[in-house]
Each structure stands twice: as structure tokens, then as C-alpha cells.
Scaffold this active site. Sequence first.
Site, PDB file in Angstrom:
ATOM      1  CD  GLU A 130      42.379  25.861  96.406  1.00  0.00           C
ATOM      2  OE1 GLU A 130      42.613  27.156  96.396  1.00  0.00           O
ATOM      3  OE2 GLU A 130      43.172  25.262  95.524  1.00  0.00           O
ATOM      4  CB  THR A 183      44.835  27.914  88.694  1.00  0.00           C
ATOM      5  OG1 THR A 183      45.697  28.077  89.685  1.00  0.00           O
ATOM      6  CG2 THR A 183      44.333  26.545  88.628  1.00  0.00           C
TER       7      THR A 183
END
Length: 309
Positions: A130, A183
Site C-alpha cells: 500500500e 489515491t
Amino acid sequence: MTTKSLKVFAPATVANLSCGFDVLGCCLDTVGDEMVIALTQDPNVTITKIEGADLPLETHKNVAGVAVEALLRQYDQNIGATIEIYKKIKAGSGIGSSAASSAGAVWAVNYLLGRPFTKQQLVSFAMEGEKLASGNAHADNVAPALFGGFTLVRSYHPLDIIKLNTPKDIVMTIIHPQIEVKTSDSRSVIKNKISLQKAIQQWGNVGGFVAGLCTNDYQLIGRSLEDVIIEPLRSILIPEFEKVKNIALEKGALGCGISGSGPSIFALSKGLQVAKNVAEGIDHVYKKTGLEFDIHVSKINTEGVKIIL
Ligand code: ADP
């Protein structure tokens, strides 16, 4: 040389769930990738195949490669892995595309090694993926992908993941408009400071949401699906967000908000029929935009990553 291999379903996930920015998430049942993972005596991690998306094959640029390298570094036994990724979740969709790859890969490698690591340790390895995807090692997608159901990241330092109850009639409706919101981009619209008044509202809702899940109180879950901090800033990046939210609530959804960092929007409902009615209403709204979109209706996957044949 390859020793053992495994095929897994790597589920999509919905992070934040309105009030729980970076701490709440849940795991989907019908949307996800497939991966085939093998252990090798050659101590390297290699991405051997990616189908369904244009993603990097280089290990250090692919979240699955980075996450597995983190795990094998800790295992320290001169073992490597090969990874095939069959992508169904589009990158940047907001339903945990990168998390599915990281979580699926570390779960499978751990299984093949005889499960030396706990799920919480797997979350920390998957968070390395991530970090590569968004610059931020958040756990709100990888935790539900690995634990299944609804999860709460009670603390990041030290990492403390709590698996919450899944009320049996909860069903998710997701619309994914086919526009990419990275993101990293949608994080940049967020402010670093919030007012005490908003913080009070938000943590009241997080507590209410968790209590609602634990006591199967659907109305409390619905009342708590409110985000006074992130949604007002991020929703402007999503075409027709307000209209989608209004129709979802009109059709009986308990609540509706941005899935992860968007552009996907989620709605939680009590019962499959309501979730389907919500999907129909959203479909009607979105058809008018001329944008391409997908709608999914999914039960909650309480297991997380799983073996498939
Ligand atoms: P999502 O919110 O759907 O997880 P992100 O924007 O967080 O999407 O992550 C997607 C980013 O991660 C893209 O820039 C993509 O190139 C990168 N990436 C690297 N490896 C993978 C992978 N195996 N699966 C998905 N995305 C990956």
C-alpha cells in the site's frame, strides 16, 4: 525451481465506510482478483504474468512483489516466489485494487510456508504494498482483505486490528464510474487539520457504527454512516455524487458514501432486495451521465482471501 503452488481469490474491499477514514473497512464477496502463487528455491520474487490490467511486472514496482519481499525478508530462509495476477479490479477504482494484490500474495505465500505468520503480521507486510501504491502505508483495505468481514484498525503504532461482527443481512451496492482517481491525488485534497467540533461528530459516528455492527442494530449503522470531514472535500471529484447518495437513501439504503478514495461509491442496505433496488436507482442516475460504469451488489465476505480451484 517451483515447489508448491496455490490459486487464491483476492477480494475487493471498501475502506473508510464514511466515518472511519483510514481505520474502517469491509471485504466484498463477488468482486476480486485471482492469483496463482508458487514458492521457489530460487530466493527471488518474480511476477511472471499479469492479465486484465497494464501493471508493472518489475517486482519492486508491483505491490504484490513488494509485499511478498517484506514477508520473505522476515522469514529469512532463502525461499523465493512466483506470482501470477489475473486482475478484475481496476487500479484506482477505490475498491482496493492494490490491496487485493498485496493481501492475496502474502496470504498465499504464508499458507504455502505452513502459516508461520499471524494475520496481523500479514497485514503489516501487505501495508508495504500500500505504501508503494499511494505513498502511505494504510491498512484499511488490506486488513479486511486478510481478516474478512468488517475490520477496525484500532491503532497503527503498534498495529492493532480488530475484526468486527458482520450482521447477517448487510449487503453492499457499489458503483464504479470508469474514471481514475489515484489515491495519492485524492489524498492531496484532504486538509491536515480538523476542528474539534467535527472530530467529536466523527468519533461519535465511528463508535456508533462499531456498536451497530456488534449489536446487529441496522438503524444505528445507518445513522452512523456520516462523514463530516473527508466526504465534503472528496465528493467534488466524483460525478453526480449527491444524486447517487440521494437515490440510494430514497431506495432504502442504510447509508451511502465514498468507497476508499473514490471514485467508487458504496451503499449499505439491509437485505439483498433493497441492495438491488438501490443498484437500479443508481443505474438510472448514472446512465444519464454518459460515463462508463459498473455496478456490483455483494454480500460481505467474512473469510477474506481464500483458496479457489
Ligand atoms: P485502489 O484504490 O483501487 O487500490 P490505488 O490508487 O490505491 O487504487 O492503487 C493503484 C496504484 O497501485 C496504481 O498506480 C498501480 O499502478 C499501482 N499498482 C502496483 N501494483 C499493483 C497491483 N498489483 N495491483 C493494483 N495496482 C498496483
